[in-house]
Design a protein around this motif. Structure first.
Motif, PDB file in Angstrom:
ATOM      1  N   UNK A 242       0.819  -1.212   0.000  1.00 51.50           N
ATOM      2  CA  UNK A 242       0.000   0.000   0.000  1.00 51.50           C
ATOM      3  C   UNK A 242       0.852   1.261   0.000  1.00 51.50           C
ATOM      4  N   UNK A 243       2.060   1.182   0.571  1.00 47.60           N
ATOM      5  CA  UNK A 243       2.955   2.337   0.553  1.00 47.60           C
ATOM      6  C   UNK A 243       3.616   2.529  -0.808  1.00 47.60           C
TER       7      UNK A 243
ATOM      8  N   UNK B 296      -5.672   2.583  -3.509  1.00 45.25           N
ATOM      9  CA  UNK B 296      -7.043   3.110  -3.558  1.00 45.25           C
ATOM     10  C   UNK B 296      -7.364   3.630  -4.953  1.00 45.25           C
ATOM     11  N   UNK B 297      -6.446   4.383  -5.528  1.00 51.00           N
ATOM     12  CA  UNK B 297      -6.649   4.910  -6.875  1.00 51.00           C
ATOM     13  C   UNK B 297      -6.732   3.790  -7.901  1.00 51.00           C
ATOM     14  N   UNK B 298      -5.842   2.802  -7.788  1.00 49.00           N
ATOM     15  CA  UNK B 298      -5.866   1.682  -8.729  1.00 49.00           C
ATOM     16  C   UNK B 298      -7.153   0.882  -8.593  1.00 49.00           C
ATOM     17  N   UNK B 299      -7.621   0.694  -7.361  1.00 51.79           N
ATOM     18  CA  UNK B 299      -8.862  -0.046  -7.140  1.00 51.79           C
ATOM     19  C   UNK B 299     -10.049   0.687  -7.745  1.00 51.79           C
ATOM     20  N   UNK B 300     -10.100   2.009  -7.564  1.00 53.37           N
ATOM     21  CA  UNK B 300     -11.200   2.780  -8.144  1.00 53.37           C
ATOM     22  C   UNK B 300     -11.157   2.729  -9.669  1.00 53.37           C
TER      23      UNK B 300
ATOM     24  N   UNK C 257      -5.612  -2.213 -11.428  1.00 57.96           N
ATOM     25  CA  UNK C 257      -4.875  -2.996 -10.434  1.00 57.96           C
ATOM     26  C   UNK C 257      -3.882  -3.977 -11.042  1.00 57.96           C
ATOM     27  N   UNK C 258      -4.257  -4.799 -12.033  1.00 66.07           N
ATOM     28  CA  UNK C 258      -3.264  -5.727 -12.596  1.00 66.07           C
ATOM     29  C   UNK C 258      -2.043  -5.020 -13.160  1.00 66.07           C
TER      30      UNK C 258
ATOM     31  N   UNK D   8       0.037  -8.007  -3.229  1.00 68.28           N
ATOM     32  CA  UNK D   8      -0.683  -7.279  -4.263  1.00 68.28           C
ATOM     33  C   UNK D   8      -1.551  -8.185  -5.113  1.00 68.28           C
ATOM     34  N   UNK D   9      -1.068  -9.384  -5.405  1.00 69.78           N
ATOM     35  CA  UNK D   9      -1.849 -10.335  -6.196  1.00 69.78           C
ATOM     36  C   UNK D   9      -3.094 -10.787  -5.446  1.00 69.78           C
ATOM     37  N   UNK D  10      -2.964 -10.996  -4.152  1.00 74.44           N
ATOM     38  CA  UNK D  10      -4.132 -11.365  -3.346  1.00 74.44           C
ATOM     39  C   UNK D  10      -5.165 -10.253  -3.375  1.00 74.44           C
ATOM     40  N   UNK D  11      -4.712  -9.001  -3.282  1.00 70.20           N
ATOM     41  CA  UNK D  11      -5.637  -7.869  -3.322  1.00 70.20           C
ATOM     42  C   UNK D  11      -6.379  -7.794  -4.652  1.00 70.20           C
ATOM     43  N   UNK D  12      -5.752  -8.252  -5.730  1.00 73.44           N
ATOM     44  CA  UNK D  12      -6.403  -8.238  -7.040  1.00 73.44           C
ATOM     45  C   UNK D  12      -7.416  -9.371  -7.159  1.00 73.44           C
ATOM     46  N   UNK D  13      -7.111 -10.540  -6.614  1.00 74.86           N
ATOM     47  CA  UNK D  13      -7.936 -11.724  -6.819  1.00 74.86           C
ATOM     48  C   UNK D  13      -9.144 -11.770  -5.888  1.00 74.86           C
TER      49      UNK D  13
END
Length: 295
Positions: A80-81, A86-90, A242-243, A265-270
């Motif tokens: 996250x740092x 947040x921007x990528x998720x949006x 995100x990807x 990061x991969x877990x956050x995407x999946x």
């Protein structure tokens, strides 16, 4: 002389709980299922466990280090740092919702026209849609890039969404399902004065909800996980999905220290896709089997 008629000898079946029956069921049914599940699940489990491991634990070959020493979200905090999650998720959420929504609407309208509207060259158009299923998307990468950049679509949301709006799979699946619908209902609605729009929204769509949800889920997964096209058309980090944003992690982290952060990061995407699939899986099964048996 007395003749006695003898019928066929009765077939003796083994008891379901007999060792031979249990072995046959295990080898013929359960073993392939277990192997298929293991192939899919084990990499995901390894990725989740690795997202909590330290670099030392990732390098270790000791079986005792298979599980992480702690569940501290250090790698997630570091990820996250390094990148603006947040921007990528949006960005991913916007592209997925708009792109998948337009895909489903286009698939519904196209499939309805191919089944219930009379116009010339209908079969030829449907054959062209089937051809798109056989063409790899990489073939159209360069022409799409030249077209979209020429229209000023680089580093824009519509530039990411536009080339993928056509879905041959969704159109094909919905067309095949619409062909199984009872024509008597639509003919009765037509006699009552219902036009195409009313027949589509009041009759066809409600009856076909499972198939439509199936197309929606496939479109959501594709839009969320799409990597190649957003990578090509986007260069501004604030517009990345995100990807694509995961590539920023490799730029900020080097060596073995990057593996745990990349796994996080991969877990956050999946995870979002898995949540959506778990919520809609019963509709997917129903949609894929709907129309398979026709009265």
């Amino acid at each position: 002389m007395t003749l006695t008629a003898t019928g066929p000898e009765p077939v003796t079946r083994a008891h379901p709980l007999a060792p031979r029956s249990l072995l046959s069921a295990a080898v013929g049914s359960y073993l392939p299922i277990v192997l298929a599940v293991a192939v899919v699940v084990l990499p995901l489990v390894w990725m989740v466990l690795s997202s909590f491991k330290t670099p030392t634990e990732l390098l270790s070959r000791d079986l005792s280090s298979l599980l992480p020493g702690s569940l501290a979200p250090t790698n997630y905090v570091q990820a996250a740092r390094d990148v603006p999650f947040v921007r990528l998720f949006l960005n991913s959420a916007l592209v997925t919702v708009v792109g998948a929504g337009l895909k489903v609407l286009l698939a519904i309208s196209t499939a309805y026209a191919l089944v219930f509207v009379r116009f010339p060259a209908k079969k030829l158009i449907f054959a062209g849609i089937l051809v798109t299923l056989m063409v790899p998307p990489q073939v159209s990468l360069l022409p799409n890039y030249i077209l979209v950049t020429g229209l000023g679509g680089a580093d824009t949301y519509w530039g990411i969404i536009l080339p993928g709006l056509g879905t041959g799979f969704g159109t094909f699946l919905l067309r095949q399902h619409f062909m199984t619908l009872p024509m008597s209902i639509l003919e009765a609605a037509e006699i009552d004065g219902a036009g195409h729009w009313r027949r589509l929204t009041r009759i066809v769509v409600p009856i076909s909800a499972p198939s439509i949800v199936t197309v929606a889920l496939v479109s959501i997964v594709f839009e969320w996980n799409d990597y190649l096209w957003p990578l090509v058309i986007v260069s501004n980090p604030s517009m990345m999905t995100l990807p694509v944003g995961l590539t920023l992690l490799t730029n900020n982290e080097n060596g073995i220290a990057a593996y745990g952060v990349l796994m996080a990061g991969s877990v956050a995407v999946i995870v979002p896709v898995l949540i959506v699939f778990a919520a809609l899986q019963r509709y997917v099964i129903s949609g894929l089997t709907q129309g398979a048996v026709k009265d």
